[in-house]
Motif scaffolding. Sequence first.
Motif, short mmCIF file in Angstrom:
data_model
loop_
_atom_site.label_atom_id
_atom_site.label_comp_id
_atom_site.label_asym_id
_atom_site.label_seq_id
_atom_site.Cartn_x
_atom_site.Cartn_y
_atom_site.Cartn_z
N ASP A 37 14.48 -43.28 -32.44
CA ASP A 37 14.48 -44.10 -33.65
C ASP A 37 13.84 -45.46 -33.43
N SER A 38 14.46 -46.31 -32.61
CA SER A 38 13.99 -47.69 -32.45
C SER A 38 13.98 -48.05 -30.97
N PRO A 39 12.82 -48.19 -30.35
CA PRO A 39 12.74 -48.50 -28.92
C PRO A 39 13.46 -49.78 -28.53
N ASP A 40 13.62 -50.71 -29.47
CA ASP A 40 14.25 -51.99 -29.14
C ASP A 40 15.77 -51.96 -29.32
N ILE A 41 16.32 -50.82 -29.74
CA ILE A 41 17.78 -50.73 -29.89
C ILE A 41 18.33 -49.98 -28.69
N GLN A 42 18.77 -50.74 -27.71
CA GLN A 42 19.30 -50.17 -26.47
C GLN A 42 20.82 -50.18 -26.51
N ARG A 43 21.41 -49.12 -25.95
CA ARG A 43 22.87 -49.10 -25.90
C ARG A 43 23.37 -50.15 -24.91
N LEU A 44 24.43 -50.82 -25.27
CA LEU A 44 25.02 -51.85 -24.43
C LEU A 44 26.03 -51.28 -23.44
N LEU A 45 26.60 -50.15 -23.77
CA LEU A 45 27.61 -49.53 -22.92
C LEU A 45 26.99 -48.45 -22.06
N ARG A 46 27.45 -48.34 -20.85
CA ARG A 46 26.97 -47.25 -20.01
C ARG A 46 27.42 -45.91 -20.59
N ILE A 47 26.66 -44.88 -20.32
CA ILE A 47 27.06 -43.54 -20.75
C ILE A 47 28.25 -43.10 -19.91
N PRO A 48 29.40 -42.85 -20.52
CA PRO A 48 30.62 -42.60 -19.73
C PRO A 48 30.64 -41.25 -19.03
N MET A 49 29.87 -40.29 -19.56
CA MET A 49 29.79 -38.96 -18.96
C MET A 49 28.54 -38.28 -19.49
N LEU A 50 27.99 -37.37 -18.73
CA LEU A 50 26.85 -36.60 -19.20
C LEU A 50 27.34 -35.45 -20.08
N PRO A 51 26.59 -35.12 -21.12
CA PRO A 51 27.00 -33.97 -21.95
C PRO A 51 27.18 -32.69 -21.15
N SER A 52 26.37 -32.52 -20.11
CA SER A 52 26.47 -31.31 -19.29
C SER A 52 27.75 -31.26 -18.47
N ASP A 53 28.45 -32.41 -18.36
CA ASP A 53 29.71 -32.47 -17.61
C ASP A 53 30.94 -32.34 -18.50
N VAL A 54 30.72 -32.17 -19.80
CA VAL A 54 31.85 -32.02 -20.72
C VAL A 54 32.25 -30.55 -20.77
N HIS A 55 33.22 -30.19 -19.94
CA HIS A 55 33.66 -28.79 -19.87
C HIS A 55 34.99 -28.55 -20.58
N ASP A 56 35.60 -29.62 -21.10
CA ASP A 56 36.98 -29.52 -21.58
C ASP A 56 37.11 -29.61 -23.10
N ALA A 57 36.01 -29.63 -23.84
CA ALA A 57 36.10 -29.81 -25.28
C ALA A 57 36.62 -28.54 -25.95
N ASP A 58 37.72 -28.66 -26.66
CA ASP A 58 38.22 -27.55 -27.46
C ASP A 58 37.71 -27.64 -28.90
N TYR A 59 37.62 -28.88 -29.41
CA TYR A 59 37.09 -29.10 -30.75
C TYR A 59 36.19 -30.33 -30.71
N VAL A 60 35.11 -30.26 -31.50
CA VAL A 60 34.21 -31.39 -31.68
C VAL A 60 34.14 -31.66 -33.18
N LEU A 61 34.57 -32.86 -33.57
CA LEU A 61 34.58 -33.25 -34.97
C LEU A 61 33.47 -34.25 -35.21
N ILE A 62 32.61 -33.95 -36.17
CA ILE A 62 31.47 -34.81 -36.49
C ILE A 62 31.65 -35.34 -37.91
N THR A 63 31.37 -36.63 -38.12
CA THR A 63 31.60 -37.23 -39.43
C THR A 63 30.38 -37.18 -40.35
#
Length: 258
Positions: A37-63
């Motif tokens: 989207d916008s090259p100048d909009i950088q996330r301020l928070l570190r990525i807490p986990m990689l999507p490939s490491d998410v093995h425990d999700a039972d439900y994913v709720l999207i708004t």
Amino acid sequence: MNNITIQILGQSGCIFYFPHATLYIDPYLSHSVQELDSPDIQRLLRIPMLPSDVHDADYVLITHEHIDHCDPHTLPTLSIASPQAKFIAPKPVIRILQTWNISQQRCTVAMEQQWVALTPELKVQAIPAAHPQIERDDEGYCRFIGYMLNYKEKLIYIAGDTGVHEELINSLKTFQKIDIAFLPVNEQNYFRTQRGIIGNMSVREAFLLAQEVNIQKVIPVHWDMFAINSVSPVEIQAVYDNMQPSFELLMQPTEIIL
């Protein structure tokens, strides 16, 4: 009392670790906003986990379908890493998920005024969201939603992206009392609109909403990910101290007590 472990992921994302189900809400685990989207909009928070490491999700709720909530660099990979995960989302998001090879059998359209059981003790229903207005299709399905979780008859409201709207207030008042609410506080203003950013409630609006619909505890969200769309926690606390509302303010807790 019920103690529920949570993890705040930034933006509106969080994880709920219930005893028999782990829920991911709007997980944004990438740099897709900057890359797509916008090259100048950088996330301020570190990525807490990689999507490939998410093995425990039972439900994913999207708004809703905006990429900081329905992330094309997170959800397809997460769906593979957690093949047991089921997805609940508005109809436009369901269509997107299917283009990412997430099967229809794993997807449920979120419904207003209708509880969906996730476990014997946990259920969920959709709440309309105004982003910036409430939008419905010809069948009456909302494009933007929040979620109400009911765990052992205690209510947790995840607002998603929304401003204050009379229909939203009326919907929330039907619950009489809401134990905990995750409310966005990145206000809509001229400068954000000029950048194509749809803001949400201001801090004061969020707090007034909480008082209006009898929310007991408020967790502010959507203030910490991008500099252009951020709110200082000092400002949030200052408004709270000035207003002296009846609810308790929780800043980035790791546990909620119901």
